[in-house]
Design an enzyme around this catalytic site. Structure first.
Site, short mmCIF file in Angstrom:
data_model
loop_
_atom_site.label_atom_id
_atom_site.label_comp_id
_atom_site.label_asym_id
_atom_site.label_seq_id
_atom_site.Cartn_x
_atom_site.Cartn_y
_atom_site.Cartn_z
N ALA A 1 38.70 39.64 35.16
CA ALA A 1 38.15 38.79 34.11
C ALA A 1 39.09 37.60 33.97
O ALA A 1 40.24 37.66 34.40
CB ALA A 1 38.09 39.58 32.81
N GLY B 1 38.21 43.27 36.58
CA GLY B 1 36.75 43.09 36.58
C GLY B 1 36.17 42.97 37.98
O GLY B 1 34.98 43.26 38.20
N GLU C 1 35.82 46.45 39.17
CA GLU C 1 34.71 47.03 38.39
C GLU C 1 33.36 46.52 38.89
O GLU C 1 32.39 47.27 38.95
CB GLU C 1 34.91 46.68 36.91
CG GLU C 1 36.11 47.40 36.31
CD GLU C 1 36.46 46.90 34.92
OE1 GLU C 1 36.75 45.71 34.75
OE2 GLU C 1 36.44 47.72 33.97
N GLU D 1 45.00 46.07 34.46
CA GLU D 1 44.92 45.64 33.06
C GLU D 1 46.12 46.06 32.22
O GLU D 1 46.51 45.35 31.29
CB GLU D 1 43.63 46.20 32.40
CG GLU D 1 42.35 45.48 32.81
CD GLU D 1 41.74 46.02 34.10
OE1 GLU D 1 42.39 46.81 34.82
OE2 GLU D 1 40.59 45.63 34.39
N1 COA Z 1 42.13 35.00 35.40
C1 COA Z 1 42.40 33.68 35.36
N2 COA Z 1 43.03 33.03 36.35
C2 COA Z 1 43.43 33.77 37.39
C3 COA Z 1 43.21 35.15 37.49
C4 COA Z 1 42.52 35.76 36.43
N3 COA Z 1 42.23 37.07 36.44
N4 COA Z 1 43.74 35.60 38.64
C5 COA Z 1 44.28 34.54 39.25
N5 COA Z 1 44.08 33.43 38.50
C6 COA Z 1 44.52 32.06 38.78
C7 COA Z 1 46.02 31.93 38.60
O1 COA Z 1 46.33 31.71 37.22
C8 COA Z 1 46.30 30.73 39.46
O2 COA Z 1 45.92 29.57 38.75
P1 COA Z 1 46.91 28.27 38.69
O3 COA Z 1 46.92 27.79 40.12
O4 COA Z 1 46.19 27.36 37.76
O5 COA Z 1 48.24 28.77 38.22
C9 COA Z 1 45.31 30.88 40.63
O6 COA Z 1 44.29 31.77 40.15
C10 COA Z 1 45.94 31.52 41.85
O7 COA Z 1 46.57 32.74 41.46
P2 COA Z 1 48.10 33.10 41.77
O8 COA Z 1 48.53 34.13 40.79
O9 COA Z 1 48.90 31.84 41.84
O10 COA Z 1 47.94 33.70 43.24
P3 COA Z 1 48.89 34.76 43.95
O11 COA Z 1 48.47 34.78 45.38
O12 COA Z 1 50.31 34.50 43.62
O13 COA Z 1 48.51 36.18 43.28
C11 COA Z 1 47.00 37.83 42.36
C12 COA Z 1 47.21 36.70 43.42
C13 COA Z 1 45.53 38.27 42.45
C14 COA Z 1 47.90 39.02 42.70
C15 COA Z 1 47.35 37.28 40.96
O14 COA Z 1 46.62 36.09 40.75
C16 COA Z 1 47.01 38.22 39.82
O15 COA Z 1 47.74 39.18 39.58
N6 COA Z 1 45.90 37.93 39.11
C17 COA Z 1 45.53 38.65 37.92
C18 COA Z 1 44.93 39.97 38.26
C19 COA Z 1 44.61 40.72 36.99
O16 COA Z 1 45.46 41.06 36.19
N7 COA Z 1 43.33 40.98 36.82
C20 COA Z 1 42.84 41.75 35.70
C21 COA Z 1 42.46 40.85 34.60
S1 COA Z 1 41.77 41.80 33.28
#
Ligand code: COA
Length: 260
Positions: A67, A112, A115, A135
């Site tokens: 999400a 999400g 999910e 989460e």
């Molecule tokens: N919601 C909003 N933005 C998100 C996102 C999310 N769930 N997941 C990634 N992004 C955004 C990041 O903020 C970043 O934006 P920015 O360039 O403006 O800073 C962009 O996507 C790229 O992500 P980044 O974290 O820089 O990539 P990465 O390769 O270092 O890591 C992940 C990839 C997937 C491991 C990491 O983005 C992450 O942990 N995301 C969240 C996952 C999460 O907790 N999901 C559950 C949400 S309820």
């Protein structure tokens, strides 16, 4: 409804939906959730017969990274419950869809995203796919059915580990545990998804619809668990920990949870 975040294309009777927010790793903001709900509940049932749906994410890094955490800031407990209920309803419409819905998981499927993939009938994954429910890193629990469906696919023990640690599974482990049906190189992913739908399209469509309905019926006694998830997701979104967890993600620092 005009699609802003989904690309919806039909070719040879197969509809491909691409979640198109590549810069945010295809995170599911509310607009995208509304569009998914509109597609499965209004748009698709009104279309002439088609064979099935493939769901995928734009680019080759993420299916859906969760999400949209940027929309979490300022979310109250009540809004959390509403969000969870809405998301569960949309994903239930996917799960109950009478034609096959295949997730082509082309990278991260987290929160999400995991999910969403689990709500589809079948999952094919690229070799770089990663699955998880992280989460708890934000101080909340999954809200779109993850606590219930993960157990259905991989069993309580492994599901508990993933839900408590927030760890990710790689594609091969997801295959071994039964979370995905097939793992392929990225370039072969969409072809495999299409081949599965073509194979199913050769069968009796009523039988397919009834098979989907009947398999889903097996799990219906778990519906209380879904209601509990809505309540507890709402609870966790009302905490200070959640505000801290979401802010820490956006500020790219480690969260300092206080248990309040
Ligand atoms: N919601 C909003 N933005 C998100 C996102 C999310 N769930 N997941 C990634 N992004 C955004 C990041 O903020 C970043 O934006 P920015 O360039 O403006 O800073 C962009 O996507 C790229 O992500 P980044 O974290 O820089 O990539 P990465 O390769 O270092 O890591 C992940 C990839 C997937 C491991 C990491 O983005 C992450 O942990 N995301 C969240 C996952 C999460 O907790 N999901 C559950 C949400 S309820």
């Amino acid at each position: 409804m005009q699609y802003e975040n989904l690309i919806v294309q039909e070719e040879n009777g197969i509809i491909t939906i691409t979640i198109n927010r590549e810069k945010a790793l295809n995170a599911l903001n509310m607009q995208t959730m509304r569009e998914l709900g509109f597609f499965f509940r209004q748009d698709a049932p009104g279309r002439p017969a088609f064979k099935g749906v493939i769901l995928t994410g734009a680019g080759d890094k993420a299916f859906v990274a969760g999400a949209d955490i940027k929309e979490f800031l300022g979310l109250s407990s009540g809004q959390g419950r509403e969000m969870s209920q809405f998301g569960q309803d949309v994903f239930a419409a996917i799960e109950a869809f009478p034609r096959p819905v295949v997730a082509a998981v082309n990278g991260f499927a987290l929160g999400g995203g995991c999910e969403l993939a689990m709500a589809c009938h079948l999952r094919v994954a690229s070799e770089n796919a990663r699955f998880g429910q992280p989460e708890v890193n934000l101080g909340i629990i999954p809200g779109y059915g993850g606590t219930q469906r993960l157990i259905q696919y991989i069993g309580k023990g492994k599901a508990m580990e993933l839900l408590l640690t927030g760890d990710m599974l790689d594609a091969q482990d997801a295959l071994r545990l039964g979370l995905v049906n097939h793992v392929l190189p990225q370039g072969e992913l969409m072809g495999k998804a299409r081949a599965l739908i073509e194979k199913i399209a050769a069968k009796g469509p009523i039988a397919i619809a009834k098979a989907i309905e009947t398999v889903n019926a097996y799990f219906r006694h778990d519906e209380d668990g879904f209601a509990r998830e809505v309540a507890e997701f709402g609870h966790t979104t009302g905490t200070e920990d959640f505000k801290e967890g979401a802010a820490a993600f956006i500020e790219k620092r480690k969260a300092a949870f206080r248990g309040v």
